[in-house]
Design an enzyme around this catalytic site. Structure first.
Site, PDB file in Angstrom:
ATOM      1  N   CYS A 141      19.330  78.127  71.258  1.00  0.00           N
ATOM      2  CA  CYS A 141      18.400  78.350  70.156  1.00  0.00           C
ATOM      3  C   CYS A 141      16.988  78.647  70.637  1.00  0.00           C
ATOM      4  CB  CYS A 141      18.382  77.137  69.234  1.00  0.00           C
ATOM      5  SG  CYS A 141      17.967  75.594  70.072  1.00  0.00           S
ATOM      6  N   CYS A 297      66.333  20.867  29.163  1.00  0.00           N
ATOM      7  CA  CYS A 297      65.297  20.311  28.293  1.00  0.00           C
ATOM      8  C   CYS A 297      64.034  21.139  28.373  1.00  0.00           C
ATOM      9  CB  CYS A 297      65.012  18.865  28.686  1.00  0.00           C
ATOM     10  SG  CYS A 297      63.761  18.077  27.662  1.00  0.00           S
TER      11      CYS A 297
END
Length: 593
Positions: A141, A297
């Site tokens: 760059c 029960c």
């Protein structure tokens, strides 16, 4: 035995039984060899990984005339999809292609990255110190900083796992740093870190490439698999593991990946345990722990000594008579709780229905896996006998067809569980439409199941002890059933793809297409490269001339490659022998623990 072999009493699902008998005297009519076209699945080992990566790098470097690190940056940005990269180049041009990937090319760029070979002092904009010119490095760059600052920057980025895209230190600069410069500077002070950097770049070919995935074997075999056509497929690694390439789970078609993930979690987590607890227990009103009633029960006492009514779950006293329970009388009917319990019971019953059948076929597959040795022994004994029939390949072909169809049948139950349940497609189908589709699918499933069981039964017969006529009858039945189950598997897949999933709005439930030959085994990448060089065919798929025209004219071009994926090279398999069907057992039968 005679009853089982009676052709009049057997009703096989096949369009024409006579058609299947036309080629009985020629066993080639039922021998199903592996396709002779080029293998589209490659296994990439540690040794061939670099060669596989360089193949794509070379194509980009030659067509764009760029350096290797520029080609790598472009390929990483486009996830190693060479065709997509070329398409962007043709449509948007070279400048747009490079800028989007963070590639910067300077005119008259020197091969030397150093700013100056002299010892003249220059300032670094990062540390603001004056250093000799030969200690400054310039990137593509144009930005230059001292080597110490660059090295520190590279070290941080590599340790943070950003080796594949190390950007320039300059403000608002998105250019990618030259990997050769990164390697050279880091290796001077930290050779181990430089090796780590190279490893990250190498593994990027697998990590960032949607057409390449690591084999999910445990312990890891070190191989990766590359597909050339469609990522929605099932493959077999050279280590023997079969898996779905799309989700990296065990091969699971005709289930979609989403369905299989949900089913896997449902089978292994506690979702159904919770359902069982909801159905068969009630929470104590004091300690809230689940309590199971073990008597008739309705006055139940928890371990914490709290008594409560089983009918409504409310706390009560401990005394009771036949007429009433002390300190309690049941209130009004609570509709929400009753609905919740009934729904839990129904869901549990439905899950157990599909899971039991899925598990039954998985267990059958494991037992039938032992048939392989038995069939080999029976064939070996039969070949030594003085029989009119000399070729027993029908038995091996039938066994392989049994493995393949049993796998399909096993995974059809998880598919049906989600396809016709409320979890995924509740809003996609009306109740009437769901019922019609379910009946259609279950008819296909039932026919396949019946013929698979018949095929399994005939293959278990001790044909090595029978006379010629009975052996011939078993042979006819096995051949007919092999053709029938293959046809039924194909019909089931077509039903799923077209009639079931095809009509839905959600497009996430795609299934792997049916392969009569079974799951494709990956070939070695090196052998495919050697074959490609021998044939001398180009793999650029016509891109070279088109790109040259696009680059010269600078205009977009609306053209398409004849192949939407990487080009394939036809191989003759001259040195290979015709092989039979793949031994496709369900994944549970071959899973490595």
């Amino acid at each position: 035995m005679d009853d089982n072999l009676s052709g009049e009493e057997e009703d096989y699902y096949y369009s024409s039984d006579q058609e299947s008998l036309n080629g009985i005297d020629n066993d080639e009519s039922v021998s199903i060899p592996v396709s002779s076209r080029s293998n589209t699945v490659k296994v990439i080992t540690k040794e061939s990984l670099l060669a596989a990566q360089r193949e794509d790098l070379r194509r980009v470097m030659e067509l764009l005339s760029v350096k290797e690190h520029h080609a790598r940056t472009l390929l990483i940005h486009y996830r190693w999809d060479v065709e997509k990269l070329f398409a962007v180049l043709v449509e948007k041009g070279k400048d747009s292609l490079f800028s989007g990937a963070g590639v910067t090319l300077l005119e008259n760029q020197s091969c030397d990255s150093s700013v100056s070979g002299s010892s003249s002092m220059m300032s670094c904009d990062i540390c603001v110190e004056d250093v000799p010119g030969y200690q400054l490095t310039r990137m593509d760059c144009g930005h230059s900083f001292c080597n110490n600052c660059w090295t520190g920057h590279f070290t941080v980025k590599i340790n943070e796992g950003q080796s594949k895209r190390i950007i320039c230190m300059a403000h608002k600069c998105n250019a990618i740093c030259d990997e050769d410069v990164v390697r050279a500077l880091v290796s001077k002070s930290q050779p181990d870190l430089a090796e780590k950097f190279d490893r990250f770049l190498l593994e990027s070919y697998i990590e960032d490439n949607k057409m390449v995935k690591w084999c999910p074997s445990t312990p890891h075999c070190g191989n990766a698999i590359r597909v050339e056509d469609d990522e929605l497929c099932e493959v077999e690694c050279s280590c023997g593991l079969q898996f779905c390439f799309s989700c990296s789970s065990q091969a699971h078609s005709p289930c979609s990946c989403v369905m299989w993930e949900l089913w896997r979690k449902k089978c292994f987590d506690e979702s159904e345990t919770v359902n069982w607890i909801t159905v068969h227990t009630k929470p104590c009103p004091k300690c809230h722990k689940p309590v199971e009633k073990n008597g008739g029960c309705n006055l139940v006492t928890c371990l914490c000594r709290q008594s409560f009514c089983w009918l409504c779950g409310e706390a009560t006293g401990r005394d009771h008579t036949w007429a009433r329970i002390s300190g309690h009388s049941c209130g009004r009917f609570q509709e929400d709780k009753e609905k919740q319990m009934e729904r839990a019971k129904r869901d549990l019953k439905r899950y157990m229905h599909y899971h039991n059948r899925y598990k039954a076929h998985i267990d059958s597959s494991k037992l039938e896996a032992k048939l392989s040795n038995n069939i080999s022994k029976k064939v070996s004994i039969s070949e030594k006998r003085e029989l009119q029939l000399k070729d027993f390949s029908w038995a091996t072909n039938g066994l392989h067809r049994l493995f393949r169809s049993r796998r399909v049948l096993s995974y059809s139950y998880p598919f049906a569980f989600y396809m016709f349940g409320d979890e995924l497609f509740k809003d996609e189908m009306s109740s009437e439409e769901r019922e019609i589709k379910q009946n259609l699918f279950e008819d296909q499933q039932q026919q396949l199941e019946a013929n698979v069981e018949k095929l399994s039964k005939f293959l278990e017969e001790p044909f090595d002890q029978f006379a010629d006529d009975k052996v011939m009858q078993i042979r006819i039945q096995v051949i007919n059933l092999s053709v029938a189950v293959d046809t039924l598997c194909e019909n089931m897949y077509e039903c799923i793809e077209n009639d079931l999933l095809g009509s839905l709005q959600l497009g996430i439930h795609n299934i792997t297409p049916y392969r009569s030959n079974g799951i494709e085994r990956a070939s070695d990448f090196y052998s495919s490269q050697n074959s490609k060089e021998a044939v001398g065919q180009s793999s650029d798929c016509g891109w070279t001339s088109r790109l040259d025209q696009a680059l010269e004219s600078g205009k977009s071009e609306d053209t398409s490659c004849s192949s939407g994926k990487r080009a394939r090279i036809d191989e003759s398999y001259r040195n290979s022998q015709t092989t039979l069907l793949d031994l496709n057992l369900p994944a549970e039968a071959i899973e490595r623990k």
